[in-house]
Write a protein that holds these residues in place. Structure first.
Motif, PDB file in Angstrom:
ATOM      1  N   HIS A 178      43.788  64.616   8.993  1.00 57.39           N
ATOM      2  CA  HIS A 178      42.583  65.220   9.744  1.00 57.39           C
ATOM      3  C   HIS A 178      41.638  63.878  10.549  1.00 57.39           C
ATOM      4  O   HIS A 178      41.215  63.107   9.868  1.00 57.39           O
ATOM      5  N   PHE A 179      42.147  63.760  11.525  1.00 56.18           N
ATOM      6  CA  PHE A 179      41.247  62.741  12.489  1.00 56.18           C
ATOM      7  C   PHE A 179      40.273  63.240  13.560  1.00 56.18           C
ATOM      8  O   PHE A 179      39.462  62.638  13.838  1.00 56.18           O
ATOM      9  N   ALA A 180      40.447  64.555  13.772  1.00 62.13           N
ATOM     10  CA  ALA A 180      39.405  65.156  14.742  1.00 62.13           C
ATOM     11  C   ALA A 180      38.030  65.020  14.345  1.00 62.13           C
ATOM     12  O   ALA A 180      37.574  65.297  13.319  1.00 62.13           O
ATOM     13  N   ALA A 181      37.531  64.509  15.278  1.00 60.93           N
ATOM     14  CA  ALA A 181      35.797  64.576  14.886  1.00 60.93           C
ATOM     15  C   ALA A 181      35.101  63.987  16.324  1.00 60.93           C
ATOM     16  O   ALA A 181      35.694  63.522  17.154  1.00 60.93           O
ATOM     17  N   GLU A 182      33.861  64.323  16.321  1.00 64.47           N
ATOM     18  CA  GLU A 182      33.087  63.594  17.290  1.00 64.47           C
ATOM     19  C   GLU A 182      32.639  62.082  16.587  1.00 64.47           C
ATOM     20  O   GLU A 182      32.381  62.090  15.473  1.00 64.47           O
ATOM     21  N   SER A 183      33.042  61.212  17.393  1.00 65.29           N
ATOM     22  CA  SER A 183      33.216  59.894  16.660  1.00 65.29           C
ATOM     23  C   SER A 183      32.115  58.662  17.259  1.00 65.29           C
ATOM     24  O   SER A 183      32.160  57.564  16.818  1.00 65.29           O
ATOM     25  N   HIS A 184      31.223  58.976  18.113  1.00 67.08           N
ATOM     26  CA  HIS A 184      30.657  57.722  18.666  1.00 67.08           C
ATOM     27  C   HIS A 184      29.021  57.789  18.209  1.00 67.08           C
ATOM     28  O   HIS A 184      28.278  58.803  18.538  1.00 67.08           O
ATOM     29  N   VAL A 185      28.645  56.796  17.583  1.00 63.30           N
ATOM     30  CA  VAL A 185      27.384  56.690  16.971  1.00 63.30           C
ATOM     31  C   VAL A 185      26.199  57.111  18.306  1.00 63.30           C
ATOM     32  O   VAL A 185      25.162  57.936  17.757  1.00 63.30           O
ATOM     33  N   ASP A 186      26.431  56.350  19.188  1.00 66.25           N
ATOM     34  CA  ASP A 186      25.271  56.488  20.417  1.00 66.25           C
ATOM     35  C   ASP A 186      25.030  58.091  20.537  1.00 66.25           C
ATOM     36  O   ASP A 186      23.967  58.428  21.024  1.00 66.25           O
ATOM     37  N   ARG A 187      26.128  58.724  20.878  1.00 65.52           N
ATOM     38  CA  ARG A 187      26.198  60.189  21.155  1.00 65.52           C
ATOM     39  C   ARG A 187      25.490  61.005  20.078  1.00 65.52           C
ATOM     40  O   ARG A 187      24.870  62.004  20.305  1.00 65.52           O
ATOM     41  N   ASP A 227      21.812  60.673  20.514  1.00 66.02           N
ATOM     42  CA  ASP A 227      21.459  61.509  21.793  1.00 66.02           C
ATOM     43  C   ASP A 227      21.520  62.834  21.487  1.00 66.02           C
ATOM     44  O   ASP A 227      20.589  63.559  21.743  1.00 66.02           O
ATOM     45  N   SER A 228      22.414  63.485  20.718  1.00 63.99           N
ATOM     46  CA  SER A 228      22.530  64.795  20.079  1.00 63.99           C
ATOM     47  C   SER A 228      23.302  65.031  19.101  1.00 63.99           C
ATOM     48  O   SER A 228      24.645  64.765  19.351  1.00 63.99           O
ATOM     49  N   ALA A 229      22.738  65.696  18.128  1.00 63.41           N
ATOM     50  CA  ALA A 229      23.759  65.708  16.736  1.00 63.41           C
ATOM     51  C   ALA A 229      24.286  66.860  16.646  1.00 63.41           C
ATOM     52  O   ALA A 229      25.494  66.941  15.719  1.00 63.41           O
ATOM     53  N   ALA A 230      24.199  67.986  17.372  1.00 60.74           N
ATOM     54  CA  ALA A 230      24.684  69.083  17.327  1.00 60.74           C
ATOM     55  C   ALA A 230      26.122  69.243  17.225  1.00 60.74           C
ATOM     56  O   ALA A 230      26.926  69.865  16.038  1.00 60.74           O
ATOM     57  N   ALA A 231      26.957  68.843  18.271  1.00 56.92           N
ATOM     58  CA  ALA A 231      28.559  68.638  18.283  1.00 56.92           C
ATOM     59  C   ALA A 231      28.973  67.989  17.065  1.00 56.92           C
ATOM     60  O   ALA A 231      29.983  68.224  16.464  1.00 56.92           O
ATOM     61  N   PHE A 232      28.042  67.151  16.198  1.00 52.71           N
ATOM     62  CA  PHE A 232      28.822  66.261  15.368  1.00 52.71           C
ATOM     63  C   PHE A 232      28.695  67.149  14.002  1.00 52.71           C
ATOM     64  O   PHE A 232      29.596  67.059  13.313  1.00 52.71           O
ATOM     65  N   VAL A 233      27.634  68.030  13.845  1.00 53.82           N
ATOM     66  CA  VAL A 233      27.833  68.971  12.800  1.00 53.82           C
ATOM     67  C   VAL A 233      28.570  69.801  12.853  1.00 53.82           C
ATOM     68  O   VAL A 233      29.484  70.198  12.061  1.00 53.82           O
ATOM     69  N   GLN A 234      28.842  70.571  14.040  1.00 54.10           N
ATOM     70  CA  GLN A 234      29.881  71.596  14.408  1.00 54.10           C
ATOM     71  C   GLN A 234      31.158  71.125  14.031  1.00 54.10           C
ATOM     72  O   GLN A 234      31.968  71.857  13.296  1.00 54.10           O
ATOM     73  N   THR A 235      31.651  69.979  14.704  1.00 57.56           N
ATOM     74  CA  THR A 235      33.058  69.775  14.738  1.00 57.56           C
ATOM     75  C   THR A 235      33.162  68.930  13.118  1.00 57.56           C
ATOM     76  O   THR A 235      34.160  69.123  12.297  1.00 57.56           O
ATOM     77  N   ASN A 236      32.476  67.831  12.997  1.00 55.10           N
ATOM     78  CA  ASN A 236      32.956  67.067  11.674  1.00 55.10           C
ATOM     79  C   ASN A 236      32.472  67.821  10.346  1.00 55.10           C
ATOM     80  O   ASN A 236      33.281  67.717   9.323  1.00 55.10           O
ATOM     81  N   VAL A 237      31.363  68.615  10.227  1.00 48.27           N
ATOM     82  CA  VAL A 237      31.085  69.445   9.145  1.00 48.27           C
ATOM     83  C   VAL A 237      31.722  70.694   9.074  1.00 48.27           C
ATOM     84  O   VAL A 237      32.737  71.308   8.412  1.00 48.27           O
ATOM     85  N   GLU A 274      33.742  53.583  25.428  1.00 50.00           N
ATOM     86  CA  GLU A 274      32.637  53.749  25.013  1.00 50.00           C
ATOM     87  C   GLU A 274      32.335  52.633  23.907  1.00 50.00           C
ATOM     88  O   GLU A 274      31.048  52.416  23.892  1.00 50.00           O
ATOM     89  N   LYS A 275      33.356  52.527  23.262  1.00 50.81           N
ATOM     90  CA  LYS A 275      33.161  51.726  22.009  1.00 50.81           C
ATOM     91  C   LYS A 275      33.136  50.300  22.324  1.00 50.81           C
ATOM     92  O   LYS A 275      33.758  49.802  23.444  1.00 50.81           O
ATOM     93  N   ARG A 278      23.452  57.423  32.213  1.00 49.21           N
ATOM     94  CA  ARG A 278      22.341  57.943  31.444  1.00 49.21           C
ATOM     95  C   ARG A 278      21.988  57.021  30.267  1.00 49.21           C
ATOM     96  O   ARG A 278      20.818  56.914  29.929  1.00 49.21           O
ATOM     97  N   MET A 279      22.909  56.782  29.574  1.00 49.16           N
ATOM     98  CA  MET A 279      22.665  56.125  28.224  1.00 49.16           C
ATOM     99  C   MET A 279      22.191  54.615  28.741  1.00 49.16           C
ATOM    100  O   MET A 279      21.345  54.153  27.742  1.00 49.16           O
ATOM    101  N   TYR A 280      22.804  54.001  29.542  1.00 49.60           N
ATOM    102  CA  TYR A 280      22.350  52.623  29.695  1.00 49.60           C
ATOM    103  C   TYR A 280      21.287  52.396  30.703  1.00 49.60           C
ATOM    104  O   TYR A 280      20.572  51.277  30.692  1.00 49.60           O
ATOM    105  N   SER A 281      21.255  53.311  31.269  1.00 47.25           N
ATOM    106  CA  SER A 281      19.885  53.080  32.424  1.00 47.25           C
ATOM    107  C   SER A 281      18.559  53.140  31.445  1.00 47.25           C
ATOM    108  O   SER A 281      17.675  52.561  32.197  1.00 47.25           O
ATOM    109  N   VAL A 282      18.429  53.854  30.501  1.00 51.79           N
ATOM    110  CA  VAL A 282      17.231  53.972  29.674  1.00 51.79           C
ATOM    111  C   VAL A 282      17.023  52.619  28.765  1.00 51.79           C
ATOM    112  O   VAL A 282      15.984  52.622  28.269  1.00 51.79           O
ATOM    113  N   ARG A 283      18.293  52.195  28.531  1.00 53.85           N
ATOM    114  CA  ARG A 283      18.340  51.015  27.671  1.00 53.85           C
ATOM    115  C   ARG A 283      17.340  49.759  28.252  1.00 53.85           C
ATOM    116  O   ARG A 283      16.685  49.088  27.338  1.00 53.85           O
TER     117      ARG A 283
END
Ligand code: NAD
Ligand code: TYD
Length: 341
Positions: free
Chosen positions: A80-89, A92-102, A190-191, A333-338
């Protein structure tokens, strides 16, 4: 006839596992389940597409009804490798992480149990342990407290607990691996490493977060994949195994090494606003995996950096297609605000 099911097999580490497993004849039949999110790429599986034992199913692991038929007459093991895997995302928004990873992991555990899967290898991360202090010699063991910082790490920690609960409650044969930062071919740009390498090729700024002193322990994906095989072969049900590269490096130093390997000046490195709650240091103590599985860390990253840079140089089409697609909007989007510091 041996049959394996690999989730997330179109991603970075999963595809490496699939190419190696079929290429080296680890298994007769291997089915990949992948939703092909932004991070999933069928090009990563091109080398095994025509292999007689290979099958691909575009299925989301949160969809139990679609998942069940993929198990066919039964599978011996799930990786089982499938996951949302990028910390910065995840920041930005945690919903997909809970949905897929949990949520997705629980659905998969339930289907695996119902279909009588032999062994379930749950691929996790050292990020579930949280952060270590810079300058300390402390390293994470399998009994270190679970203290995740980011929503990504918290969702992986939750999935680890659910996998262990399935083992303790229902007797599903579960083994958990926790590995530190991977590098290698086909890593989504992105990594840190593929982003910096490909930006250097394009003479774009290399956005170094904060003071650049954050430390990661780097392992080649090849070594991680072989370690997962060891955990499958020799791991005990209900146990966790840590894997690391014995290769702690500060981001700043790696950024400089990338400049050297790509022949760009170090002033391309641009300090930018730090990641929120940026974990300071990860370091793995793999004593248990060495003792029980025979795990050994490979050569340090410096010995493999030229080959790594060479792969991205030779596969320009692969990462250019990604960087010119939907990912470009994310980057802007991510790097212009940084901003810079
Ligand atoms: P990745 O982002 O490159 O690939 C993830 C894959 O999962 C993609 O192919 C994506 O399409 C698929 N996926 C995502 N959501 C899905 C869903 N709902 N249903 C089906 N498929 C879905 O990730 P990676 O770097 O290859 O990491 C793989 C695993 O290894 C993850 O579980 C990650 O937590 C773990 N891990 C990664 C590292 C690292 O350094 N990259 C280190 C330790 C552990
Ligand atoms: P990353 O590859 O996102 O892995 P993780 O956060 O899961 O360890 O980042 C590795 C390190 O590089 C981390 O300390 C954050 C840093 N980093 C940058 O400095 N700049 C960047 O653009 C990215 C993506 C990461």
């Amino acid at each position: 006839m041996s049959r394996w099911l690999v989730t997330g097999g179109a991603g970075f580490i999963g595809s490496h596992f699939v190419r190696t497993a079929l290429g080296e004849g680890w298994v007769d039949k291997l089915a990949v389940v992948d939703a092909l999110t932004y991070a999933g790429n069928l090009e990563n599986l091109e080398p095994v597409r025509k292999h007689a034992g290979f099958a691909f199913h575009k299925v989301d692991i949160t969809d139990g009804q679609a998942l069940a038929p993929v198990f066919g007459d039964g599978v011996d093991a799930v990786f089982h490798f499938a996951a949302e895997s990028h910390v910065d995302r995840s920041i930005d928004s945690a919903a997909a992480f809970v949905q897929t990873n949990v949520g997705g992991t629980q659905v998969l555990l339930d289907v695996a149990r119902a279909r009588g899967v032999g062994r379930f290898v749950h691929v996790s991360t050292d990020e579930v342990y949280g952060s270590l202090a810079l300058g300390s010699t402390e390293r994470f063991t399998e009994t270190s407290p679970i203290e995740p910082t980011s929503p990504y790490a918290a969702s992986k920690a939750a999935s680890d607990h659910l996998a262990l609960a399935a083992q303790r409650t229902h007797g599903l044969d579960v083994v958990i691996t926790r590995c530190t930062n991977n590098y290698g071919p086909y890593q989504f740009p992105e990594k840190f490493l593929p982003l910096f390498i490909t930006n250097a090729f394009e003479h774009k700024a290399l956005p170094l977060y904060g003071d650049g002193l954050n430390v990661r322990d780097w392992i080649h994906v090849e070594d991680h994949v072989r370690a997962i095989r060891l955990a499958f072969d020799k791991g005990k049900s209900g146990e966790v195994y840590n894997f690391g590269g014995e290769c702690e490096r500060a981001n700043k130093d790696l950024a400089r090494a990338i400049c050297q390997a790509t022949h760009v000046p170090t002033d391309l490195i641009q300090p930018v606003v730090d990641r929120k709650a940026h974990d300071r240091r990860y370091a793995i103590d793999a004593t248990k995996s060495k003792r029980e599985l025979g795990f050994r860390a490979g050569p340090p990253i410096e010995e493999r950096l030229d080959a790594l840079v060479g792969w991205y140089r030779d596969h320009r089409g692969w990462w250019e297609r990604i960087k010119q697609g939907a990912y470009r909007d994310y980057y802007e989007r991510m790097y212009s605000v940084r901003g810079t510091t």
